[in-house]
Motif scaffolding. Sequence first.
Motif, PDB file in Angstrom:
ATOM      1  N   LEU A 216       0.832  -1.195   0.000  1.00  0.00           N
ATOM      2  CA  LEU A 216       0.000   0.000   0.000  1.00  0.00           C
ATOM      3  C   LEU A 216       0.871   1.251   0.000  1.00  0.00           C
ATOM      4  O   LEU A 216       1.718   1.441   0.869  1.00  0.00           O
ATOM      5  N   ARG A 218       0.783   5.561  -1.983  1.00  0.00           N
ATOM      6  CA  ARG A 218      -0.043   6.485  -2.747  1.00  0.00           C
ATOM      7  C   ARG A 218      -0.137   6.065  -4.205  1.00  0.00           C
ATOM      8  O   ARG A 218      -1.219   6.052  -4.795  1.00  0.00           O
ATOM      9  N   LEU A 221      -2.250   2.847  -4.509  1.00  0.00           N
ATOM     10  CA  LEU A 221      -3.664   3.154  -4.298  1.00  0.00           C
ATOM     11  C   LEU A 221      -4.247   3.885  -5.493  1.00  0.00           C
ATOM     12  O   LEU A 221      -5.379   3.614  -5.912  1.00  0.00           O
ATOM     13  N   GLN A 222      -3.482   4.805  -6.070  1.00  0.00           N
ATOM     14  CA  GLN A 222      -3.955   5.515  -7.254  1.00  0.00           C
ATOM     15  C   GLN A 222      -4.156   4.551  -8.417  1.00  0.00           C
ATOM     16  O   GLN A 222      -5.129   4.667  -9.177  1.00  0.00           O
ATOM     17  N   LEU A 246     -11.352   2.398   0.894  1.00  0.00           N
ATOM     18  CA  LEU A 246     -10.120   1.640   1.101  1.00  0.00           C
ATOM     19  C   LEU A 246     -10.270   0.860   2.403  1.00  0.00           C
ATOM     20  O   LEU A 246     -10.525   1.445   3.455  1.00  0.00           O
ATOM     21  N   ALA A 256      -2.468   3.931   5.804  1.00  0.00           N
ATOM     22  CA  ALA A 256      -3.644   4.438   5.095  1.00  0.00           C
ATOM     23  C   ALA A 256      -3.968   5.865   5.511  1.00  0.00           C
ATOM     24  O   ALA A 256      -4.269   6.729   4.678  1.00  0.00           O
ATOM     25  N   VAL A 288     -11.620   5.592   4.337  1.00  0.00           N
ATOM     26  CA  VAL A 288     -10.774   4.514   4.856  1.00  0.00           C
ATOM     27  C   VAL A 288     -11.524   3.768   5.945  1.00  0.00           C
ATOM     28  O   VAL A 288     -12.109   4.383   6.844  1.00  0.00           O
ATOM     29  N   TRP A 307      -4.723  -5.261   1.279  1.00  0.00           N
ATOM     30  CA  TRP A 307      -5.630  -4.124   1.252  1.00  0.00           C
ATOM     31  C   TRP A 307      -6.597  -4.256   0.076  1.00  0.00           C
ATOM     32  O   TRP A 307      -6.316  -4.921  -0.910  1.00  0.00           O
ATOM     33  N   VAL A 309      -9.910  -2.247  -2.262  1.00  0.00           N
ATOM     34  CA  VAL A 309     -10.626  -1.054  -2.687  1.00  0.00           C
ATOM     35  C   VAL A 309     -11.993  -1.504  -3.193  1.00  0.00           C
ATOM     36  O   VAL A 309     -12.094  -2.406  -4.043  1.00  0.00           O
TER      37      VAL A 309
END
Length: 383
Positions: A216, A218, A221-222, A246, A256, A288, A307, A309
């Motif tokens: 995990l 940025r 996650l993007q 998330l 996170a 989150v 993780w 999404v």
Amino acid sequence: MTETLFSHAVERFDAESASIHNLFGGQRRVAPGRGGDSLWEHKLLEAQRFMWDIRHNRRPINHFAEAMGTSDFPLLFADSLDRQLYGAYEATQPTWMNYARAATVNDFREVKRFATSGIRGRLEKVGELSEFKRRGQTEKQYEYRVDRYEAGFAQSWESMVNDDLGAFLRLPQDLADSARDSEEAFVTELYCDTNGPHAVHYSSGNGNLLSGNPPLSRDALQAAITQLMKRKDERNNPIVVKGVRLVVGTGLALVAQEIINTTEYRVVDGNGNVRIIKGNGVAANLGVDVNYWIDAVATGANADTSWWVFADPNGTRPALEFGRLRGYEAPALFEKIPDARRLGGGEEPFSFDTASAEKKIRHVMGGTFVDEKMTVASNGTGA
């Protein structure tokens, strides 16, 4: 006094059976001390004064009684008078309703959910005197049923009477918390298995396992949000995703939050130029959820790195559905009706035969994984 030198001295004085020298330990005469008296002469004078005080009632009663300590009263001091009851551990805060759709079913029979592709799509150009193309649609079916879940306790009359700390008063609340935990654990097991993202639902074939299983960050996650928002339906129409959640376990909770709370990024290009980016680029319409039950379900591996999404479950089609029985949506607490009554009137809240009281909680729930397109996950191992 008991078994002391002076008590022996009194007995021997009365019996007149000892010499002064033997009476005080047979000490030899020593060099004169302070005042010219020897050691045994000091003891003799002390004994004489003690006997004189006894005969003239000059000795208090406590000189003849042994001091009493706590060891002399093992029953009176067996238990502390300063006692305190620690509370039970706090129940986890449920998160499942943020990424799973809540539904209500009518009974215990299997319920069916249908999804169709529809006929939505771009219009096609039709030539003069030509017929348009007829469209068909595909359908998919999801099934699940709800089941009854219960737990309870029995308590004796004696334990109720002895409960001076109120230890049993919170047991009904513990049952209510158990129902809340059971919901969270049930939904967690729909998308998480012992090794992280559920192997049945998350795979490269389903297009919802992030390539390379990145940890995990940025950028990762993007990439996951971008992959989710680029989803297409069966007719290659874009699927609108208006919100994203998330979901992480406790091992990634701080990571996170740091990603979401970051307000500025600085990027250095190849020429050494620094570009300042306001905002984190991923926080818009993103929430989150820290699910404590991921640690309990993913016992094999990857609990601290996995993780997920999820798209907003209130959209057209959710990733997960959790159902409750109609009329019993909330957990119900029950108490067994007492069958004892005092002569002369007054019911007792205990069993006539065993003098016990029983309580239980009942909850009816079920659910299923619906659409793999509405979620993306990574086990965070980088493999």
